[in-house]
Design an enzyme around this catalytic site. Structure first.
Site, PDB file in Angstrom:
ATOM      1  N   THR A  37       0.809  -1.223   0.000  1.00 62.00           N
ATOM      2  CA  THR A  37       0.000   0.000   0.000  1.00 62.00           C
ATOM      3  C   THR A  37       0.838   1.267   0.000  1.00 62.00           C
ATOM      4  O   THR A  37       0.471   2.276  -0.601  1.00 62.00           O
ATOM      5  CB  THR A  37      -0.924   0.007   1.242  1.00 62.00           C
ATOM      6  OG1 THR A  37      -1.823  -1.089   1.118  1.00 62.00           O
ATOM      7  CG2 THR A  37      -1.724   1.284   1.354  1.00 62.00           C
ATOM      8  N   ASP A  81       1.540  -6.681  -4.491  1.00 57.03           N
ATOM      9  CA  ASP A  81       0.723  -6.707  -3.280  1.00 57.03           C
ATOM     10  C   ASP A  81       1.288  -7.865  -2.453  1.00 57.03           C
ATOM     11  O   ASP A  81       1.577  -8.939  -2.994  1.00 57.03           O
ATOM     12  CB  ASP A  81      -0.734  -6.978  -3.661  1.00 57.03           C
ATOM     13  CG  ASP A  81      -1.665  -6.903  -2.466  1.00 57.03           C
ATOM     14  OD1 ASP A  81      -2.567  -6.056  -2.488  1.00 57.03           O
ATOM     15  OD2 ASP A  81      -1.513  -7.719  -1.527  1.00 57.03           O
ATOM     16  N   THR A 113       1.514  -4.774   4.197  1.00 54.66           N
ATOM     17  CA  THR A 113       1.335  -5.203   5.589  1.00 54.66           C
ATOM     18  C   THR A 113       0.769  -6.619   5.708  1.00 54.66           C
ATOM     19  O   THR A 113       0.981  -7.280   6.724  1.00 54.66           O
ATOM     20  CB  THR A 113       0.387  -4.238   6.334  1.00 54.66           C
ATOM     21  OG1 THR A 113      -0.852  -4.166   5.636  1.00 54.66           O
ATOM     22  CG2 THR A 113       0.987  -2.860   6.472  1.00 54.66           C
ATOM     23  N   THR A 190       2.889  -9.958  14.499  1.00 52.77           N
ATOM     24  CA  THR A 190       1.623 -10.412  13.928  1.00 52.77           C
ATOM     25  C   THR A 190       0.883  -9.179  13.440  1.00 52.77           C
ATOM     26  O   THR A 190       0.866  -8.156  14.133  1.00 52.77           O
ATOM     27  CB  THR A 190       0.769 -11.111  15.015  1.00 52.77           C
ATOM     28  OG1 THR A 190       1.440 -12.306  15.414  1.00 52.77           O
ATOM     29  CG2 THR A 190      -0.620 -11.474  14.525  1.00 52.77           C
ATOM     30  N   THR A 301      -0.861 -22.504  19.371  1.00 52.52           N
ATOM     31  CA  THR A 301      -2.215 -22.115  19.791  1.00 52.52           C
ATOM     32  C   THR A 301      -2.809 -21.018  18.906  1.00 52.52           C
ATOM     33  O   THR A 301      -2.088 -20.192  18.350  1.00 52.52           O
ATOM     34  CB  THR A 301      -2.235 -21.655  21.262  1.00 52.52           C
ATOM     35  OG1 THR A 301      -3.550 -21.152  21.567  1.00 52.52           O
ATOM     36  CG2 THR A 301      -1.240 -20.546  21.543  1.00 52.52           C
ATOM     37  N   CYS A 303      -4.577 -18.752  20.189  1.00 49.95           N
ATOM     38  CA  CYS A 303      -4.562 -17.530  21.005  1.00 49.95           C
ATOM     39  C   CYS A 303      -3.342 -16.699  20.629  1.00 49.95           C
ATOM     40  O   CYS A 303      -2.220 -17.201  20.683  1.00 49.95           O
ATOM     41  CB  CYS A 303      -4.434 -17.868  22.489  1.00 49.95           C
ATOM     42  SG  CYS A 303      -5.871 -18.636  23.182  1.00 49.95           S
TER      43      CYS A 303
HETATM   44  N1  ASP Z   1      -2.740  -5.604   0.415  1.00 54.35           N
HETATM   45  C1  ASP Z   1      -1.663  -4.747   0.842  1.00 54.35           C
HETATM   46  C2  ASP Z   1      -0.394  -5.569   0.869  1.00 54.35           C
HETATM   47  O1  ASP Z   1      -0.176  -6.300   1.799  1.00 54.35           O
HETATM   48  C3  ASP Z   1      -1.962  -4.191   2.175  1.00 54.35           C
HETATM   49  C4  ASP Z   1      -0.919  -3.248   2.718  1.00 54.35           C
HETATM   50  O2  ASP Z   1       0.115  -2.993   2.166  1.00 54.35           O
HETATM   51  O3  ASP Z   1      -1.170  -2.724   3.788  1.00 54.35           O
HETATM   52  O4  ASP Z   1       0.382  -5.496  -0.053  1.00 54.35           O
END
Ligand code: ASP
Length: 368
Positions: A37, A81, A113, A190, A301, A303
């Site tokens: 992004t 992406d 992300t 995470t 897990t 969790c």
């Molecule tokens: N879909 C995007 C990616 O992981 C999301 C991002 O960058 O925040 O490339």
């Protein structure tokens, strides 16, 4: 910016061209743009976000020049992406870092992300002997939007990659994610939110630092590699590492089918609570049979916080009896990457099991 004589990694397709020679003592940082992004723009036809090219990203951050760093930009030929990220891309990033390791003080990897925690985990194992900062960052909003988090994330990541200790060595000597106000160990990270600017969490390990008014490092928590290690990059990540998520109502047929996946070497079994699973003998029997066939099954897990303590309940004990090994407090992302790495080194299932019980680069808490 880009006042550099440092070589550009040859395995990445396009880079900006550095000009001139950097002044002594100026931090030299290699920025590797993979996509995500942070560098995306809206497709005028569909309105969906699509990756744009790296030059656009630099144009949007004129403030970068005020850092006074020697920055070299490298990028994937086609930014992706991060949902399309795979072990071949990880190997490409590792080669880029290893190929120019001695020429830079630190490395910043711009990444989507969605799978950043997987990449950060994988790089932490693949970059064996790492003693320099490899800082991943990205953003929740594209950097060319009026209101966005990409500029700050990029600049902060560069500052962390350039930060030096009193002895002149880097403060960070490991793979970490710098995002929002949190500096997180890569293999403890995470993605916890798809909307908040603080997208990443480290549920089972302290933050390596916080970035608010000041950038503050937690020196107790930072990884310190032993002695004068050399970098030994590993680019072979094994295929055949799978995940099975338990859920109430899961059938023996479903479990058996998944365990029979062709080419499978290991499974990360996503269990409940402290590492518990249904005690129905046929389910546990299917897992025991898979272990007897030579598959490695690791109990992780569902969790996010806490870990596996299979002796706490009979439901966890049954898994241990079946030969399922404890992943303790490792994240699923790190467990998958660690299994790919260990099998990629050509270890036998018994050797992989032994190594899964140890912390290699701070990915797991092992009681003393
Ligand atoms: N879909 C995007 C990616 O992981 C999301 C991002 O960058 O925040 O490339």
């Amino acid at each position: 910016m880009a006042q550099s004589a440092a070589p550009i990694p040859r395995n990445l397709e396009t880079t900006s061209t550095p000009a001139g020679r950097a002044a002594a003592g100026v931090p030299r940082i290699l920025v590797i743009y993979t996509g995500g992004t942070i560098g995306m723009v809206s497709d005028p036809k569909t309105g969906a976000l699509v990756p744009f090219d790296f030059d656009h990203l630099v144009e949007n951050v004129p403030k970068l020049s005020r850092l006074g760093y020697d920055i070299v930009n490298a990028r994937f030929d086609a930014p992706i992406d991060s949902s399309n990220m795979d072990p071949a891309h990880w190997a490409k990033i590792v080669r880029a870092i290893a190929g120019s390791y001695d020429d830079f003080d630190g490395f910043v990897v711009l990444h989507g992300t969605d799978t950043m925690a997987y990449t950060a985990s994988a790089l932490s194992f693949m970059l064996e002997g790492l003693a320099k900062p490899v800082i991943l960052t990205g953003s929740q909003l594209p950097i060319d939007e009026i209101r966005e988090d990409g500029t700050e994330n990029l600049i902060t990541a560069l500052q962390i990659a350039a930060a030096k200790d009193g002895d002149g060595g880097p403060v960070v000597r490991e793979v970490a994610i710098s995002f929002g106000s949190a500096l997180v160990r890569g293999n403890r990270s995470t993605k916890a939110s798809s909307t908040e600017f603080g997208a990443f969490r480290s549920f089972n390990y302290p933050l390596l630092g916080t970035m608010n008014l000041h950038i503050r490092f937690d020196r107790e928590s930072l990884w310190r590699p032993a002695g004068n290690q050399r970098l030994h990059p590993q680019t072979d990540m094994a295929a055949g590492i799978e995940t099975i998520a338990l859920h109430p109502g899961i059938t023996e047929a479903s479990l058996t089918h998944q365990l029979a996946c062709p080419g499978a070497k290991a499974f990360v079994l996503r269990t409940y609570g402290a590492g518990n699973a249904p005690t129905k003998s046929r389910l546990v029997g299917a897992l025991a049979a898979a272990v007897r066939r030579g598959l490695v099954i690791v109990n992780v897990t569902q969790c996010p916080n806490g870990g596996v303590d299979e002796t706490r309940y009979a439901t966890g004990d049954a898994l241990a009896e079946a030969g399922v090994i404890s992943g303790r407090d490792i994240t699923a992302e790190a467990a998958i990457a660690k299994l790919m790495y260990l099998f990629g080194k050509g270890l036998s299932p018994a050797e992989v099991e032994e190594a899964m019980g140890r912390s290699l680069v701070g990915e797991m808490t092992v009681p003393a």
